[in-house]
Scaffold this motif. Structure first.
Motif, PDB file in Angstrom:
ATOM      1  N   GLN A   1     -17.223  52.134  18.339  1.00 56.19           N
ATOM      2  CA  GLN A   1     -18.455  51.434  18.687  1.00 56.19           C
ATOM      3  C   GLN A   1     -18.091  49.986  18.985  1.00 56.19           C
ATOM      4  N   VAL A   2     -18.515  49.494  20.136  1.00 56.68           N
ATOM      5  CA  VAL A   2     -18.220  48.116  20.523  1.00 56.68           C
ATOM      6  C   VAL A   2     -19.481  47.488  21.090  1.00 56.68           C
ATOM      7  N   ASN A   3     -19.495  46.164  21.091  1.00 59.75           N
ATOM      8  CA  ASN A   3     -20.617  45.429  21.667  1.00 59.75           C
ATOM      9  C   ASN A   3     -20.321  45.081  23.122  1.00 59.75           C
ATOM     10  N   PHE A   4     -21.336  45.135  23.942  1.00 58.82           N
ATOM     11  CA  PHE A   4     -21.161  44.809  25.354  1.00 58.82           C
ATOM     12  C   PHE A   4     -20.535  43.427  25.540  1.00 58.82           C
ATOM     13  N   ASN A   5     -20.991  42.457  24.768  1.00 63.04           N
ATOM     14  CA  ASN A   5     -20.494  41.089  24.932  1.00 63.04           C
ATOM     15  C   ASN A   5     -19.043  40.928  24.501  1.00 63.04           C
ATOM     16  N   ASP A   6     -18.482  41.943  23.832  1.00 62.74           N
ATOM     17  CA  ASP A   6     -17.101  41.855  23.353  1.00 62.74           C
ATOM     18  C   ASP A   6     -16.116  42.631  24.225  1.00 62.74           C
TER      19      ASP A   6
ATOM     20  N   ILE B   1     -21.342  51.819  23.436  1.00 63.57           N
ATOM     21  CA  ILE B   1     -21.350  50.397  23.782  1.00 63.57           C
ATOM     22  C   ILE B   1     -22.743  49.865  23.484  1.00 63.57           C
ATOM     23  N   ARG B   2     -22.806  48.940  22.552  1.00 68.36           N
ATOM     24  CA  ARG B   2     -24.085  48.397  22.087  1.00 68.36           C
ATOM     25  C   ARG B   2     -24.613  47.291  23.012  1.00 68.36           C
ATOM     26  N   GLY B   3     -25.924  47.304  23.209  1.00 75.99           N
ATOM     27  CA  GLY B   3     -26.581  46.181  23.858  1.00 75.99           C
ATOM     28  C   GLY B   3     -26.209  45.974  25.312  1.00 75.99           C
TER      29      GLY B   3
ATOM     30  N   ASP C   1     -28.428  50.792  24.469  1.00 76.87           N
ATOM     31  CA  ASP C   1     -27.042  51.192  24.207  1.00 76.87           C
ATOM     32  C   ASP C   1     -26.611  52.244  25.229  1.00 76.87           C
TER      33      ASP C   1
END
Length: 472
Positions: A97-102, A122-124, A382
């Motif tokens: 699980q990763v964040n879009f901004n990362d 991919i979050r957000g 997401d």
């Protein structure tokens, strides 16, 4: 569609049969029911595949020595025992699980985990309020167009719609396009050299459908399977070369992200209707609602290298003990066998073949009843993705209280073949008809409120859709 009816799926991304039973059951049951159901409907008989497949199998294994292949199979089964135990132990935490901004700052360990599992959340990617509005607009579109095709017929939840404003705007959203380009760039050429006409940083749109699944409904439409080619994985020369390390007994050297032969692989040799004709690096969807495990979400076998190796080698080996004998997991109870045309999990249908469709009986080392892993809970905005070779399914049960809603949006890079398809797809969009890969029987059906060209914003979105870029 009648209750309890079988139908050939019109979904080129899910080359399966669908057995739909709308009533809730006391328990979800097990995947082991599938072979019996197929047999009951005359769809799974011994030695049903063409006899010429015997020669195909012998041709394939002529690339290596029988002793080497047997040794590789034994090594693979021992490694599978370890990896399946890891998957079972960690459950949905095994899926990255990763964040879009990362995305541009992920560590090498995170990238390696994504490559290994072939799946991620991919979050957000899109603001949640935007995603919720897209769902509301979809519901409004469906209410205004009750004749929109979908199944089950008396309680539609999977819709054969492609050009609603919500779908068109989502595909062209800059964050969605960035995610797709990022995923495409997980692939590479081992030689380090590019190929004319291939640009992994240019995402293209593959228009697909949507699902608004109701709670409390049994869903048997998508048991474990792989999309994007059936018997073609062995029969087509270029497709087979994608797995040549496996088929020559060097399975640990297999790279699911090598591009060279995938670009010209033919995933449809028999012209069976409703099969994808493009190369998608990852399949995916955008969440429009909160959906947690047990609420009708996606399930995956999260180790693409090991599952590729097992599924590609399985047709060349047969068990020497009964299928229900626990000793079947012991590598010593398997032997090399090319005397039959059987390709376990490949099923003849409509002049072609569907699958691979692994089952616990025919593919015991996958331990599907335990390893098919539900993706972690997702929220509106997401996105969930899985590599084009990943074994995946949809949960049978939806135990939540709200709809589970999503739009299918895969990742597809610019290649000559993909670009040619997108140009034909753009013509279909402008005409308001289904995309080229999909059923055209509904042509002439009018819809209220379809998207129009002006709904596709930005030069990147228009390029991805195959539309002309307007001068500023």
């Amino acid at each position: 569609m009648p209750v309890g009816a079988w139908e050939a799926s019109e979904d080129p991304t899910h080359q399966t049969l669908s057995y739909y039973t709308p009533q809730r059951r006391e328990s979800a049951g097990h995947f082991s029911q599938l072979p019996r159901l197929l047999a009951d409907h005359g769809l799974m008989e011994p030695n049903q595949l063409p006899s010429r497949f015997v020669e195909l199998k012998r041709e394939i294994i002529s690339m290596t020595s029988p002793r080497h292949l047997v040794s590789a199979w034994s090594d693979l089964l021992r490694e599978m025992a370890k990896r399946t135990d890891e998957i079972i132990l960690q459950g949905h935490d095994f899926i990255p699980q990763v964040n879009f901004n990362d995305l541009d700052a992920l560590s090498s360990d995170q990238i390696n985990a994504i490559r290994r599992t072939g799946s991620l959340v991919i979050r957000g990617v899109v603001d949640s309020t935007v995603a919720v509005k897209w769902k509301s607009d979809l519901v409004d579109f469906i209410n205004k167009n009750p004749h929109a095709p979908g199944f089950p017929e008396d309680d539609k939840q999977f819709f054969h719609l492609y050009w609603t404003p919500s779908q068109v705007r989502a595909r062209a959203h800059p964050n969605v396009l960035k995610v797709n380009a990022w995923l495409n760039n997980l692939y590479h050429f081992k030689s380090g050299k590019g190929v004319d006409g291939v640009d992994l940083s240019v995402p293209l749109v593959y228009a697909d459908r949507l699902r608004i699944r109701h709670s409390g409904v049994q869903w048997d439409a998508h048991p474990p399977h792989i999309d994007g080619g059936s018997i073609e994985r062995w029969e087509d020369g270029n497709f087979r070369r994608c797995f040549q390390d496996i088929l020559t007994g060097n399975w640990s050297a297999h790279d699911p992200y090598e591009l060279e032969y995938r670009l010209n692989a033919r995933s449809s040799l028999y012209g069976r209707p409703d099969q994808a004709t493009v190369f998608r690096t990852f399949q995916g969807w955008l969440a429009l609602s909160e959906t947690a495990p047990t609420q009708g979400t996606l399930r995956v076998f999260p180790d693409v290298t090991i599952s590729n190796a097992y599924l590609m080698l399985r047709p060349f080996f047969r068990p020497m003990v009964p299928l229900d004998d626990p000793a079947i997991l012991d590598p010593r109870n398997w032997e090399l066998d090319t005397s039959t045309p059987d390709f376990p999990g490949i099923i003849p249908l409509n002049g072609g073949f569907l699958g691979p469709r692994p089952t616990p009986e025919l593919h015991p080392h996958l331990k599907l009843n335990e390893t098919m892993t539900s993706v972690p809970k997702v929220y509106p905005g997401d996105m969930v993705f899985w590599h084009c070779d990943v074994v995946h399914s949809v949960e049978r049960e939806h135990t939540g209280t709200n709809d589970s809603a999503m739009m299918y949006i895969p990742a597809m890079p610019e290649t000559p073949q993909n670009l040619a398809y997108v140009q034909r797809q753009a013509e279909a969009f402008l005409a308001g008809v289904n995309p080229p890969d999909f059923d055209r029987s509904t042509e002439g059906v009018a819809y209220v409120g379809l998207a129009v060209e002006s709904d596709v914003k930005g030069s990147a979105g228009r390029l991805a859709m195959g539309l002309p870029i307007r001068a500023a």
